[in-house]
Design a protein around this motif. Structure first.
Motif, PDB file in Angstrom:
ATOM      1  N   LYS A   7      16.631 -23.118  57.517  1.00  0.00           N
ATOM      2  CA  LYS A   7      17.807 -22.332  57.906  1.00  0.00           C
ATOM      3  C   LYS A   7      17.483 -20.855  58.073  1.00  0.00           C
ATOM      4  CE  LYS A   7      21.002 -25.197  55.218  1.00  0.00           C
ATOM      5  NZ  LYS A   7      21.808 -25.240  54.002  1.00  0.00           N
ATOM      6  N   GLU A   8      16.764 -20.307  57.133  1.00  0.00           N
ATOM      7  CA  GLU A   8      16.531 -18.859  57.096  1.00  0.00           C
ATOM      8  C   GLU A   8      15.305 -18.398  57.890  1.00  0.00           C
ATOM      9  OE1 GLU A   8      18.738 -16.795  55.687  1.00  0.00           O
ATOM     10  OE2 GLU A   8      19.933 -18.559  55.171  1.00  0.00           O
ATOM     11  N   LYS A   9      14.488 -19.327  58.388  1.00  0.00           N
ATOM     12  CA  LYS A   9      13.248 -18.913  59.042  1.00  0.00           C
ATOM     13  C   LYS A   9      13.056 -19.442  60.460  1.00  0.00           C
ATOM     14  CE  LYS A   9      10.679 -18.198  54.781  1.00  0.00           C
ATOM     15  NZ  LYS A   9       9.443 -18.469  54.054  1.00  0.00           N
ATOM     16  N   SER A  10      13.826 -20.413  60.875  1.00  0.00           N
ATOM     17  CA  SER A  10      13.625 -21.047  62.174  1.00  0.00           C
ATOM     18  C   SER A  10      14.020 -20.124  63.319  1.00  0.00           C
ATOM     19  CB  SER A  10      14.425 -22.340  62.268  1.00  0.00           C
ATOM     20  OG  SER A  10      14.252 -22.931  63.542  1.00  0.00           O
ATOM     21  N   SER A  11      13.150 -20.032  64.312  1.00  0.00           N
ATOM     22  CA  SER A  11      13.465 -19.253  65.516  1.00  0.00           C
ATOM     23  C   SER A  11      14.218 -20.109  66.535  1.00  0.00           C
ATOM     24  CB  SER A  11      12.185 -18.708  66.144  1.00  0.00           C
ATOM     25  OG  SER A  11      11.373 -19.775  66.607  1.00  0.00           O
ATOM     26  N   VAL A  12      14.352 -21.398  66.256  1.00  0.00           N
ATOM     27  CA  VAL A  12      15.026 -22.307  67.177  1.00  0.00           C
ATOM     28  C   VAL A  12      16.208 -23.026  66.511  1.00  0.00           C
ATOM     29  CG1 VAL A  12      13.002 -22.676  68.664  1.00  0.00           C
ATOM     30  CG2 VAL A  12      13.347 -24.120  66.646  1.00  0.00           C
ATOM     31  N   SER A  13      16.749 -22.434  65.459  1.00  0.00           N
ATOM     32  CA  SER A  13      17.792 -23.115  64.684  1.00  0.00           C
ATOM     33  C   SER A  13      19.025 -23.449  65.515  1.00  0.00           C
ATOM     34  CB  SER A  13      18.179 -22.301  63.449  1.00  0.00           C
ATOM     35  OG  SER A  13      18.674 -21.037  63.824  1.00  0.00           O
TER      36      SER A  13
END
Length: 137
Positions: free
Chosen positions: A71-77
């Motif tokens: 949730k906090e790190k994905s660039s494609v969330s």
């Protein structure tokens, strides 16, 4: 006239049969930490799921690709959330990878599941006849 009507019906049936997209099952292997690879995987699954709506797709993340699912790190969330709303797309994360990185399942983007071992998940899918795509740089 009757022959022309029969020919027309047969012609339409043939066009319809060849115009339908084939059903496929594809597992995507994602291990790269590279955000470009993550974006590419999303693009591939998006396009393929649109081209083959009756098919199944599964993304398997393990090793260094873990940030793609967080949730906090994905660039494609945002794109993942949209994809995972489709019934024919699933995404799983290796529980051994979560353990190695000391990550809780609650940190995963909603809709992402876990499997005990990502590599074994891919092997099982291949044994079931799924196609295989390795997403890499």
């Amino acid at each position: 006239m009757k022959k022309l009507l029969v020919f027309g019906i047969v012609f339409i049936l043939v066009l319809n049969a060849f115009g339908q997209s084939p059903e496929v099952q594809i597992v995507f292997d994602i291990t790269s930490p590279d955000e470009g690879v993550h974006q590419s995987a999303i693009r591939h699954v998006t396009m393929m799921s649109e081209a083959y709506p009756k098919s199944e797709f599964e993304l398997v993340l393990y090793s260094s690709s873990i940030n793609m699912a967080l949730k906090e790190k994905s660039s494609v969330s945002d794109a993942l959330v949209g994809l995972l709303k489709k019934e024919n797309i699933s995404m799983v994360v290796c529980e051994m990878t979560l353990k190695r990185h000391e990550i809780d399942k609650e940190d995963l983007i909603e809709g992402i599941s876990t499997v005990p071992d990502g590599i074994l998940e891919i092997i099982q899918k291949q044994k079931e006849g799924w196609g295989y795509i390795k997403e890499s740089k």
